[in-house]
Design an enzyme around this catalytic site. Sequence first.
Site, short mmCIF file in Angstrom:
data_model
loop_
_atom_site.label_atom_id
_atom_site.label_comp_id
_atom_site.label_asym_id
_atom_site.label_seq_id
_atom_site.Cartn_x
_atom_site.Cartn_y
_atom_site.Cartn_z
N LYS A 112 -34.62 2.98 13.21
CA LYS A 112 -34.30 2.32 11.92
C LYS A 112 -34.17 0.81 12.14
O LYS A 112 -34.61 0.02 11.30
CB LYS A 112 -32.99 2.85 11.32
N LYS A 192 -43.31 13.29 11.22
CA LYS A 192 -42.44 14.17 10.44
C LYS A 192 -42.67 13.92 8.95
O LYS A 192 -42.81 12.76 8.54
CB LYS A 192 -40.99 13.81 10.81
N LYS A 195 -40.17 11.00 3.12
CA LYS A 195 -40.44 10.19 1.93
C LYS A 195 -40.81 8.76 2.31
O LYS A 195 -41.71 8.18 1.75
CB LYS A 195 -39.21 10.15 1.02
N1 AQP Z 1 -40.18 17.02 8.03
C1 AQP Z 1 -39.09 17.75 8.15
N2 AQP Z 1 -39.15 18.95 8.77
C2 AQP Z 1 -38.04 19.73 8.90
N3 AQP Z 1 -36.83 19.37 8.41
C3 AQP Z 1 -36.72 18.19 7.77
N4 AQP Z 1 -35.69 17.55 7.20
C4 AQP Z 1 -36.10 16.36 6.72
N5 AQP Z 1 -37.41 16.20 6.96
C5 AQP Z 1 -37.83 17.31 7.62
C6 AQP Z 1 -34.33 18.09 7.12
O1 AQP Z 1 -33.94 18.08 5.74
C7 AQP Z 1 -32.54 17.84 5.67
C8 AQP Z 1 -32.24 16.76 4.68
O2 AQP Z 1 -32.92 15.63 5.08
P1 AQP Z 1 -32.43 14.17 4.75
O3 AQP Z 1 -32.54 13.94 3.30
O4 AQP Z 1 -31.21 13.84 5.48
O5 AQP Z 1 -33.63 13.68 5.58
P2 AQP Z 1 -34.35 12.50 5.66
O6 AQP Z 1 -34.79 12.53 7.09
O7 AQP Z 1 -33.60 11.34 5.14
O8 AQP Z 1 -35.55 12.85 4.67
P3 AQP Z 1 -36.78 12.03 4.65
O9 AQP Z 1 -37.73 12.50 3.65
O10 AQP Z 1 -37.26 11.94 6.05
O11 AQP Z 1 -36.16 10.71 4.10
P4 AQP Z 1 -36.38 9.23 4.52
O12 AQP Z 1 -37.84 9.10 4.67
O13 AQP Z 1 -35.82 8.49 3.34
O14 AQP Z 1 -35.61 9.02 5.79
C9 AQP Z 1 -32.06 17.49 7.08
O15 AQP Z 1 -31.44 18.63 7.63
C10 AQP Z 1 -33.33 17.18 7.82
O16 AQP Z 1 -33.25 17.52 9.19
#
Ligand code: AQP
Length: 326
Positions: A112, A192, A195
């Site tokens: 990050k 992965k 979003k």
């Molecule tokens: N690609 C993935 N495969 C498996 N599990 C996933 N999780 C997220 N992406 C994957 C799991 O979903 C839960 C909630 O996620 P979060 O909202 O904390 O995750 P995030 O990483 O912020 O989601 P994004 O889409 O990756 O958001 P950005 O891009 O904004 O950072 C968690 O249990 C996570 O492990």
Amino acid sequence: MKGRVFSGARPTGRQHIGNYLGAIQNYVKLQQDYECIYCIVDVHALTTLEDTDKLQENIREMMHDWLAAGLDPQQSILFVQSHVPQVMELHTLLSMVTPLGWLTRVATFKEKARLQPENINYGLVGYPVLMTADIVLYKAETVPVGEDQLPHLEVAREIVRRFNNIFGPTFPEPQAKLTDAPIILGLDGVNKMSKSLNNEIELAASPEETRERVMGAFTDPERKYRSDPGHPEVCNVWRLHHHFTKNHDQVDVIAQECRDALRGCVECKEQLAEGINRDLAPFRERRAALAASPQYVEEVIADGARRAHAIATETLREVKERMGLI
Ligand code: AQP
């Protein structure tokens, strides 16, 4: 007594199929056998969210996704992190037993910091401490998450061990619970699904949007022409077929036809989009009904906060007592 489960997700937008397959499907299953507490972690979202005008909307979007996916507010506590502010207090108290080195070595912090060099805020480095506070405020033993969250959970376990050593056994050591799809790759086939990388398929997308997204997915990088033999084992579209093609023999048939150049990538993606749209149709119907009942969703959020508050107050009192504050 039923064991306790806690998990949280950041309200940065609608949930995608990575969130569903990696975490939400476990949230739903665990409701049968555990006392489950699921939290929309709005304060965590502030570490990267620039457009806070969207925060309230994103919280509702996420709650719609969760309820439509099968989270049951009668069985589980569903709430918004900042509505139970004891977590901020516990975060500060836990920070006193957390060496800075544990936090700066976490790979997600480094990543990050690389992505937003102009905004390496304290919240980013303290993320695992706040996450620990989220979990231990409810004394949860089980934390359903995707694989990407394991390093954070490892820090949480270290903080718990240290706290318990210094102040006496207070918190259980939380254990991660993964699904059989702990990491879903995005449409780029490399990273992965996420979003922020714009490589996701939203659960709530319309069938047309889903089809358009899937048709843009990367497939086997070595296959240039339809007449070339394909390599399904390196193709993310084929991997996704495992989750959206009901009959598993059919997944093997797809692989063989790809290897023999009897099926092209376009056909394969069309079939995947159909499978996703078929499987998500009931979810999308439930979600549309929830979006039309805003009052009900507000009641769920308020009731969740009330129930979480009661548990949080009790834990915080115990922590303060152990730390000599009362
Ligand atoms: N690609 C993935 N495969 C498996 N599990 C996933 N999780 C997220 N992406 C994957 C799991 O979903 C839960 C909630 O996620 P979060 O909202 O904390 O995750 P995030 O990483 O912020 O989601 P994004 O889409 O990756 O958001 P950005 O891009 O904004 O950072 C968690 O249990 C996570 O492990």
